[in-house]
Design an enzyme around this catalytic site. Sequence first.
Site, PDB file in Angstrom:
ATOM      1  N   SER A 144       0.873  -1.184   0.000  1.00 51.29           N
ATOM      2  CA  SER A 144       0.000   0.000   0.000  1.00 51.29           C
ATOM      3  C   SER A 144       0.903   1.224   0.000  1.00 51.29           C
ATOM      4  CB  SER A 144      -0.849  -0.002   1.273  1.00 51.29           C
ATOM      5  OG  SER A 144      -1.373   1.281   1.523  1.00 51.29           O
ATOM      6  N   TYR A 156      -0.984  -1.185  10.065  1.00 54.81           N
ATOM      7  CA  TYR A 156      -1.182  -1.490   8.635  1.00 54.81           C
ATOM      8  C   TYR A 156       0.106  -1.129   7.878  1.00 54.81           C
ATOM      9  CZ  TYR A 156      -3.572  -1.197   4.034  1.00 54.81           C
ATOM     10  OH  TYR A 156      -3.961  -1.357   2.721  1.00 54.81           O
TER      11      TYR A 156
END
Length: 267
Positions: A144, A156
């Site tokens: 990401s 994350y």
Amino acid sequence: MGRLEGKVAFITGAGAGIAKASALALVTEGARVALVEINRELGRTAEKQVRKAGGDAIFLETDVTKDDAVKRAIGATVDRYGKLDVLVNCAGGSLQEDVPVHEMDLAVWKHTIALNLLHPFLCCRHGIPHMIKGSSGSIINFSSSLGMIGAGKPIYAAAKGGIVSFTRALAWEYAKNGIRANAIAPATVRTERSIKRWENKDWLLAEKPSPAAQARMAIQKNYPFSLGEPEDIASIVVFLASNESRMLTGAVIAADGGRSSYLKISD
Ligand SMILES: NC(=O)c1ccc[n+]([C@@H]2O[C@H](COP(=O)([O-])OP(=O)(O)OC[C@H]3O[C@@H](n4cnc5c(N)ncnc54)[C@H](O)[C@@H]3O)[C@@H](O)[C@H]2O)c1
């Protein structure tokens, strides 16, 4: 003849978003696809849609954070299609509870790391032996933009940054077996989930938008290519799955409209 004729792909999180769009794109190019998904209803619907599009697909209800379940799903794929060429480790995502570290609940760490980092490891652990048998393969992991630059969601970010290093280590290890490993690092993709999260237009209408809303508007202004559709990422998946990308391994494709490449905060 399709660009992926004869290839067998295993794709996780295939009931929604990027993975579902990728499954449709893969079968359109001739691949046969195992649709791996934890949510039975989403998985069955995706299977119907892929078959309706003329594709050969099988839905495997699987929690990809569980070692035994992943082993069974890989086994079922190879039993059905005879081999494994492409692993698309796409299931993933962040939680709203991924807040500053000193306020973080440990359950958020465990969930996020299991889904975003352990799951690709498990798919590789059980999938790679079949690729070694065939002396070829393409592994496609999902990072990401938050794995490339600091911009919040610390757990994350840790998982997606880990994916970058994991992908490079896979490339190093398995080149001798004819197996390539690459990662895609999207910014914001208009999946059903992100539309729900970001496109509640109330904030656009608010007299005084919240700081988060202002940041969102600035990103769209300064990085006009940074908002994509699931199909934009699916095209990259097809490219990485195909022999057209045969020189790429250990690469991270930043599908983020420049957000990890240049800094622009005003005109
Ligand atoms: N959408 C974005 O804006 C964006 C941005 C950057 C990175 N990514 C990454 O791209 C990938 C796909 O994201 P998306 O937005 O398309 O996801 P999504 O939320 O739309 O779909 C994820 C799918 O995975 C399934 N899933 C969740 N947990 C699972 C489990 N344990 N086992 C099996 N399936 C499970 C869900 O049911 C869902 O169908 C993720 O790895 C995500 O982190 C997405």
